[in-house]
Motif scaffolding. Sequence first.
Motif: not given
Length: 558
Positions: A160, A204-205, A210, A214-215
């Motif tokens: 993201r 970031q999200r 991010w 997490k991704a």
Amino acid sequence: MSQEPFDYIIVGAGTAGCLLANRLSADPQVRVLLLEAGKPDTYPWIHIPVGYLYCIGNPRADWMYRTEADVGLNGRSLIYPRGKTLGGCSSINGMIYMRGQARDYDNWARLTGEPAWSWQNALEDFKAHEDHYRLDDGADPSTGHNSRFSDTHGHGGEWRIEKQRLRWDVLDSFADAAEQYGIDKTDDFNSGDNSGVGYFDVNQRSGWRWNASKAFLRPARSRKNLTVWTDAQVERLTFERTAEGRIRCSGVHVCRERTSVQVDARREVVLSAGAVNTPQILQLSGVGPAGLLKSHGIDVVLDAPGVGENLQDHLQIRTVFKVRHTPTLNMLLHSVFGKMKIGLQYALTRSGPMSMSPSQLGAFTRSDPGRAHANLEYHIQPLSLEAFGEPLHDFPAITVSVCNLNPSSRGHIRIRSADFRDRPAITLNYLATEDDRKVAAESLRQVRQIMAQPAMQRFEPEEYKPGVQFQSEEELAQLAGDIATTIFHPVGTAKMGTVEDAHAVVDPQLRVKGVSGLRVVDASIMPEITSGNTNAPTLMIAEKAAAWIRADAVARAS
């Protein structure tokens, strides 16, 4: 103690390792082991953008390295943060999304003889995992809506990229001043030519960091064929002789729960431990300069003189200007009310100073008109301090940092002993060349010229560091050594190159030369540093490598 073999063992769950774990484990027929020396990324400050202040210099998330005393820095040693947690450096970095310049990748293609590294070919690998905010509403070529961005950016991928959730009057005015100086404004640093001034896009999200964990890792953790070990530090690689007499990497010895465990790899071991730890692991395993290995009593598996050499980094010169008639983070954080306001703003809207990356506004330009391309990168911040980790100044000020994008100085990474727990010696040799010193002096003069433009005068800027008393090129180069610091972009210590290049550690498809079953996939393979921040290029490298690894597996099976 040994374990059941895996098909692939990935060493390092950082930026590259998390993407590789995702891509390779997508094949349910293979077993993948991902090793991380640090802990899970459950530390809360990893996920709040401003939390980098509490992660860097914290053993919970940082390897806590320091550089060797550097002649170019007038004898100073610097902290040298490297991520030690799931997500690696993407869990503690500045979150800036920056690819560099098209010429960087075209040069890699020239140096390696591999067209796949050219900008046009690398672009598809950048786009493959992107989820760019500019394409959230789609792209309509018939109207031109977002079509310019769809040519160069991707949407729907795991990584993201968002617009920053704050602005500062003083930064807007610096952008105006840069334009008055002659630097055009830009809304996209990632089209292949990053010349211009504008706000950085960030990873970031919705106001949260991010990271690569997490991704890429989180979506794959439910796969039964992916195993992730944390608190698992590799001691050394293991090797065997094939029937043809070749050296093959067969697995790793890993220290887990204070026990040494041997794990074998049926297909490949992939080193994604970063530009510091990857050469350290190779050297500890007997792959490196023979003289260095013998001096520490390590049996030489392969004399590879390039392992640990060719270290490059971006040295940023941090200038500070006092300002008036405008708020800066210095004063907000020296006030209890200011701190409460900042915390409340983030809690309610996920915006404001707690959502910001270390640098918000950027600029790319030439240090002198004779340069063919932008060779300077600016990071401008509405705050100031004496050194990273120290309190903010008690007066309103901004920091204008500038770095040489294409340094000619080279350093090295070398083990201190045969013990995997000993930290390696990190020698940068900053400002070791005449051209690097010249660019440093030119960049300081340029900062002053931008700050003198009309757009900044309502803030009555006053140079605090380095100080107007320093004017000559010799003085400015000397001062650069006093006030400059790393921007944490080490690369190049296991560079890729042609078969004829004796100092190339890996071939153009990132296989370690002279060893089968072993690949390096991280920033250490860069033959030359990119013209910008290095996280995004590392993801592109991993995307490309994953495709090659899968293709090699298909070729072996057929």
